[in-house]
Scaffold this motif. Structure first.
Motif, PDB file in Angstrom:
ATOM      1  N   GLU A 101      11.943  28.212  14.942  1.00  0.00           N
ATOM      2  CA  GLU A 101      10.612  27.990  15.533  1.00  0.00           C
ATOM      3  C   GLU A 101      10.477  28.747  16.854  1.00  0.00           C
ATOM      4  OE1 GLU A 101      10.080  23.749  15.787  1.00  0.00           O
ATOM      5  OE2 GLU A 101       9.822  23.549  13.623  1.00  0.00           O
ATOM      6  N   ARG A 102      11.538  28.737  17.651  1.00  0.00           N
ATOM      7  CA  ARG A 102      11.490  29.436  18.940  1.00  0.00           C
ATOM      8  C   ARG A 102      11.399  30.948  18.732  1.00  0.00           C
ATOM      9  NH1 ARG A 102      15.679  29.265  23.999  1.00  0.00           N
ATOM     10  NH2 ARG A 102      14.388  30.561  25.355  1.00  0.00           N
ATOM     11  N   ILE A 103      12.091  31.469  17.733  1.00  0.00           N
ATOM     12  CA  ILE A 103      12.014  32.896  17.432  1.00  0.00           C
ATOM     13  C   ILE A 103      10.579  33.273  17.064  1.00  0.00           C
ATOM     14  CG2 ILE A 103      12.704  34.662  15.729  1.00  0.00           C
ATOM     15  CD1 ILE A 103      15.530  33.332  15.798  1.00  0.00           C
ATOM     16  N   GLU A 104       9.903  32.396  16.337  1.00  0.00           N
ATOM     17  CA  GLU A 104       8.523  32.657  15.915  1.00  0.00           C
ATOM     18  C   GLU A 104       7.510  32.536  17.052  1.00  0.00           C
ATOM     19  OE1 GLU A 104       7.285  30.495  12.443  1.00  0.00           O
ATOM     20  OE2 GLU A 104       9.161  30.921  11.397  1.00  0.00           O
ATOM     21  N   THR A 105       7.822  31.728  18.067  1.00  0.00           N
ATOM     22  CA  THR A 105       6.818  31.451  19.107  1.00  0.00           C
ATOM     23  C   THR A 105       7.110  32.089  20.465  1.00  0.00           C
ATOM     24  OG1 THR A 105       7.930  29.380  19.701  1.00  0.00           O
ATOM     25  CG2 THR A 105       6.160  29.257  18.042  1.00  0.00           C
ATOM     26  N   ASP A 106       8.333  32.521  20.706  1.00  0.00           N
ATOM     27  CA  ASP A 106       8.710  33.072  22.007  1.00  0.00           C
ATOM     28  C   ASP A 106       9.076  34.552  21.836  1.00  0.00           C
ATOM     29  OD1 ASP A 106      10.075  33.906  24.312  1.00  0.00           O
ATOM     30  OD2 ASP A 106      11.067  31.966  24.594  1.00  0.00           O
ATOM     31  N   PRO A 107       8.188  35.469  22.240  1.00  0.00           N
ATOM     32  CA  PRO A 107       8.428  36.907  22.027  1.00  0.00           C
ATOM     33  C   PRO A 107       9.725  37.424  22.656  1.00  0.00           C
ATOM     34  CG  PRO A 107       6.162  36.525  22.708  1.00  0.00           C
ATOM     35  CD  PRO A 107       6.884  35.221  22.853  1.00  0.00           C
ATOM     36  N   ASP A 108      10.080  36.937  23.849  1.00  0.00           N
ATOM     37  CA  ASP A 108      11.318  37.389  24.496  1.00  0.00           C
ATOM     38  C   ASP A 108      12.546  36.920  23.717  1.00  0.00           C
ATOM     39  OD1 ASP A 108       9.902  38.664  26.513  1.00  0.00           O
ATOM     40  OD2 ASP A 108       9.955  36.914  27.854  1.00  0.00           O
ATOM     41  N   PHE A 127      16.809  38.001  19.601  1.00  0.00           N
ATOM     42  CA  PHE A 127      17.353  37.772  18.259  1.00  0.00           C
ATOM     43  C   PHE A 127      17.405  39.066  17.451  1.00  0.00           C
ATOM     44  CE2 PHE A 127      16.561  37.060  13.727  1.00  0.00           C
ATOM     45  CZ  PHE A 127      17.802  36.531  13.397  1.00  0.00           C
ATOM     46  N   VAL A 128      16.352  39.877  17.521  1.00  0.00           N
ATOM     47  CA  VAL A 128      16.313  41.139  16.764  1.00  0.00           C
ATOM     48  C   VAL A 128      17.476  42.042  17.183  1.00  0.00           C
ATOM     49  CG1 VAL A 128      14.995  43.259  16.378  1.00  0.00           C
ATOM     50  CG2 VAL A 128      13.860  41.045  16.244  1.00  0.00           C
ATOM     51  N   ASP A 129      17.704  42.146  18.489  1.00  0.00           N
ATOM     52  CA  ASP A 129      18.837  42.947  18.990  1.00  0.00           C
ATOM     53  C   ASP A 129      20.164  42.379  18.487  1.00  0.00           C
ATOM     54  OD1 ASP A 129      17.081  44.603  20.346  1.00  0.00           O
ATOM     55  OD2 ASP A 129      17.399  43.631  22.294  1.00  0.00           O
ATOM     56  N   PHE A 130      20.274  41.057  18.544  1.00  0.00           N
ATOM     57  CA  PHE A 130      21.491  40.388  18.088  1.00  0.00           C
ATOM     58  C   PHE A 130      21.712  40.613  16.594  1.00  0.00           C
ATOM     59  CE2 PHE A 130      23.533  36.786  16.069  1.00  0.00           C
ATOM     60  CZ  PHE A 130      24.698  36.646  16.814  1.00  0.00           C
ATOM     61  N   ALA A 131      20.669  40.413  15.797  1.00  0.00           N
ATOM     62  CA  ALA A 131      20.776  40.498  14.335  1.00  0.00           C
ATOM     63  C   ALA A 131      21.223  41.884  13.876  1.00  0.00           C
ATOM     64  CB  ALA A 131      19.450  40.117  13.685  1.00  0.00           C
ATOM     65  N   ALA A 132      20.901  42.904  14.646  1.00  0.00           N
ATOM     66  CA  ALA A 132      21.306  44.273  14.293  1.00  0.00           C
ATOM     67  C   ALA A 132      22.829  44.411  14.244  1.00  0.00           C
ATOM     68  CB  ALA A 132      20.722  45.258  15.290  1.00  0.00           C
ATOM     69  N   ARG A 133      23.549  43.536  14.935  1.00  0.00           N
ATOM     70  CA  ARG A 133      25.024  43.556  14.911  1.00  0.00           C
ATOM     71  C   ARG A 133      25.587  42.991  13.608  1.00  0.00           C
ATOM     72  NH1 ARG A 133      26.217  40.197  20.183  1.00  0.00           N
ATOM     73  NH2 ARG A 133      24.229  40.672  21.130  1.00  0.00           N
TER      74      ARG A 133
END
Length: 142
Positions: free
Chosen positions: A31-38, A43-49
């Motif tokens: 939910e926080r990923i969906e509502t908090d752009p920062d 998360f996007v940077d993290f997920a790339a790993r």
């Protein structure tokens, strides 16, 4: 009821409770990923790993250790010549598994070829980040 049976039931209950907590934390993180752009950008940077992990497992790792870089199970680290440090807290993720299909009487269901039918599912497993491990010293023999 034996003491071993009681301990097994206690472990099952503890695992069930842990799974419930993880799922609740996961929901909050998603939910926080969906509502908090920062937070989403982090998360996007993290997920790339973790390109080989599912999005769900990426989120699970992120919420438990947002500094993780390479994750593997205890035995995989052992195969890689690394040892998980004593006392390290593992990261819970879901791994695919298969189990035999059973009828209401607990009997294994057979398919038309007489083979055991299997159903896919997921189990919670523990992985550790490389930062939680140390290289195993090679013993030299003289």
């Amino acid at each position: 009821m034996t003491q071993a049976t009681t301990k097994k039931q206690d472990r099952k209950e503890a695992a069930k409770e842990k799974k419930k907590q993880i799922r609740q934390q996961y929901k909050q993180t998603a939910e926080r990923i969906e509502t908090d752009p920062d937070f989403a950008a982090s998360f996007v940077d993290f997920a790339a790993r973790f390109p080989t992990y599912s999005e769900k497992n990426q989120k699970l790792i992120f919420m438990q250790n947002d500094e993780a870089t390479i994750c593997a199970g205890f035995n995989k680290w052992k195969e890689e010549g690394r040892a998980v440090r004593k006392g390290e807290k593992g990261i819970k993720i879901f791994a695919p598994t298969k189990k035999k299909s059973r009828d209401e009487n607990g009997e294994v269901i057979k398919n038309e070829k007489g083979e055991d039918e299997e159903e896919a599912g997921f189990i919670m497993v523990t992985v550790f980040d490389i930062a939680q491990t140390d290289p195993v010293e090679e013993e030299t023999t003289n």
